[in-house]
Design an enzyme around this catalytic site. Sequence first.
Site, PDB file in Angstrom:
ATOM      1  N   CYS A  19      44.712-123.901  13.896  1.00 40.40           N
ATOM      2  CA  CYS A  19      44.347-122.501  13.728  1.00 40.40           C
ATOM      3  C   CYS A  19      44.297-122.131  12.247  1.00 40.40           C
ATOM      4  O   CYS A  19      43.785-121.082  11.884  1.00 40.40           O
ATOM      5  CB  CYS A  19      45.322-121.600  14.486  1.00 40.40           C
ATOM      6  SG  CYS A  19      45.165-121.754  16.279  1.00 40.40           S
ATOM      7  N   LYS A  22      40.897-121.333  10.900  1.00 40.78           N
ATOM      8  CA  LYS A  22      40.229-120.084  11.266  1.00 40.78           C
ATOM      9  C   LYS A  22      39.525-119.470  10.055  1.00 40.78           C
ATOM     10  O   LYS A  22      39.991-119.610   8.930  1.00 40.78           O
ATOM     11  CB  LYS A  22      41.277-119.058  11.743  1.00 40.78           C
ATOM     12  CG  LYS A  22      41.496-119.047  13.240  1.00 40.78           C
ATOM     13  CD  LYS A  22      42.350-117.849  13.640  1.00 40.78           C
ATOM     14  CE  LYS A  22      42.469-117.762  15.140  1.00 40.78           C
ATOM     15  NZ  LYS A  22      43.281-116.644  15.586  1.00 40.78           N
ATOM     16  N   ASP A  52      41.606-108.295  19.974  1.00 37.28           N
ATOM     17  CA  ASP A  52      42.582-108.763  20.962  1.00 37.28           C
ATOM     18  C   ASP A  52      42.393-110.255  21.227  1.00 37.28           C
ATOM     19  O   ASP A  52      41.488-110.882  20.697  1.00 37.28           O
ATOM     20  CB  ASP A  52      42.470-107.945  22.258  1.00 37.28           C
ATOM     21  CG  ASP A  52      43.844-107.653  22.844  1.00 37.28           C
ATOM     22  OD1 ASP A  52      44.633-108.604  22.973  1.00 37.28           O
ATOM     23  OD2 ASP A  52      44.121-106.490  23.163  1.00 37.28           O
ATOM     24  N   ASP A  70      38.703-121.263  22.260  1.00 34.92           N
ATOM     25  CA  ASP A  70      39.377-121.683  21.036  1.00 34.92           C
ATOM     26  C   ASP A  70      39.138-123.175  20.840  1.00 34.92           C
ATOM     27  O   ASP A  70      39.294-123.939  21.784  1.00 34.92           O
ATOM     28  CB  ASP A  70      40.889-121.457  21.155  1.00 34.92           C
ATOM     29  CG  ASP A  70      41.382-120.417  20.173  1.00 34.92           C
ATOM     30  OD1 ASP A  70      41.169-120.603  18.980  1.00 34.92           O
ATOM     31  OD2 ASP A  70      41.985-119.432  20.626  1.00 34.92           O
ATOM     32  N   SER A 143      29.595-131.321  24.735  1.00 36.44           N
ATOM     33  CA  SER A 143      29.974-132.137  23.578  1.00 36.44           C
ATOM     34  C   SER A 143      28.779-132.319  22.653  1.00 36.44           C
ATOM     35  O   SER A 143      27.636-132.396  23.100  1.00 36.44           O
ATOM     36  CB  SER A 143      30.506-133.495  24.040  1.00 36.44           C
ATOM     37  OG  SER A 143      29.556-134.125  24.884  1.00 36.44           O
TER      38      SER A 143
HETATM   39 CO    CO Z   1      42.376-117.270  20.102  1.00 34.54          CO
END
Ligand code: CO
Length: 333
Positions: A19, A22, A52, A70, A143
């Site tokens: 993450c 990001k 959110d 994600d 993919s």
């Molecule tokens: Co997320």
Amino acid sequence: MTTAASDLRLTQYAAGGGCACKVPAGELERVLAELPLGGGTGDLLVGLEHGDDAAAVRIDGERAIIATTDFFTPVVDDPYDWGRIAAANALSDVYAMGGEPVVALNLLAWPREKIPFEVAREVLRGGADVCREAETHLAGGHSIDDREPKYGLAVTGLAHPDRLLRNDAGEAGLPLTLTKPLGLGVLNNRHKATGERFEQAIAAMTTLNRDAARAALAAGARAATDVTGFGLLGHLYKLARASGVTAVVESAAVPYLDGAREALRDGFVPGGSRRNLDWVRPHLDSAGTVDDDELVLLADAQTSGGLLVVGEVPGYPIVGELVPRQDAVLLVR
Ligand code: CO
Ligand code: CO
């Protein structure tokens, strides 16, 4: 040239990690603010406006669809662990909305020229095992060939429309509960640099937020988010801002994984963690009593982090509280 699967270090194929790769929150918000939204015919309960965890659309009085996705580059070298972490992280946004996942689709990008595709099978096996644990169908996916490996899920879940865990439903006077210790960003950064394995971190990242979410709902919580790439301070800032309150963090009460402080001291800090702190700093008052090292740890970009719940959740530590809105959205003491 492909590398033998046995001496492969997956994290070396990623520029960023987890993450922490990001897009910076401020940049994302500027671009999203200019986009026209809407067009659906259903009842959109939660959309983009408060950043959110997932979108929620009411189907009827009892059910809302939760939709989220994600995916990210390798956070650990072990392909099976990476698959489990990416899947647990993707499923987390459904739990963070108070929902239960129903079906997931794989999203896989793979440099077939550089890494044997058998390694991808281990990644997918990890994802499949976590979906099985979550009692979620894993039904196909997509993919592509890519320079960097990336993996994650698109997940659809269900929640009760009146019992969503929203970002904008936090109320002053309630405590803040954190369900996983922090430090995943600095430990993953160290792992990428040195190859050292941090079992406690892997255990935390592969733990589903399901039990924590169920416990939060059972305790009557109405507001929560999961702590991922924007760190505790970044996600708390978003929640407090959306709820029109100020959040107080008791830094001494925040739990950390073993080795997190040492990793910070030794300089293993992801760029995303510093960017998180820079982003929230104008809205943060630490009264000069909390030093910058502590603030970097509080802003550390997490991968598959825990839930941050407004309210007390039995079995998990309280790390602060919400108070009526003051000049600063975040108070750290
Ligand atoms: Co997320
Ligand atoms: Co989230």
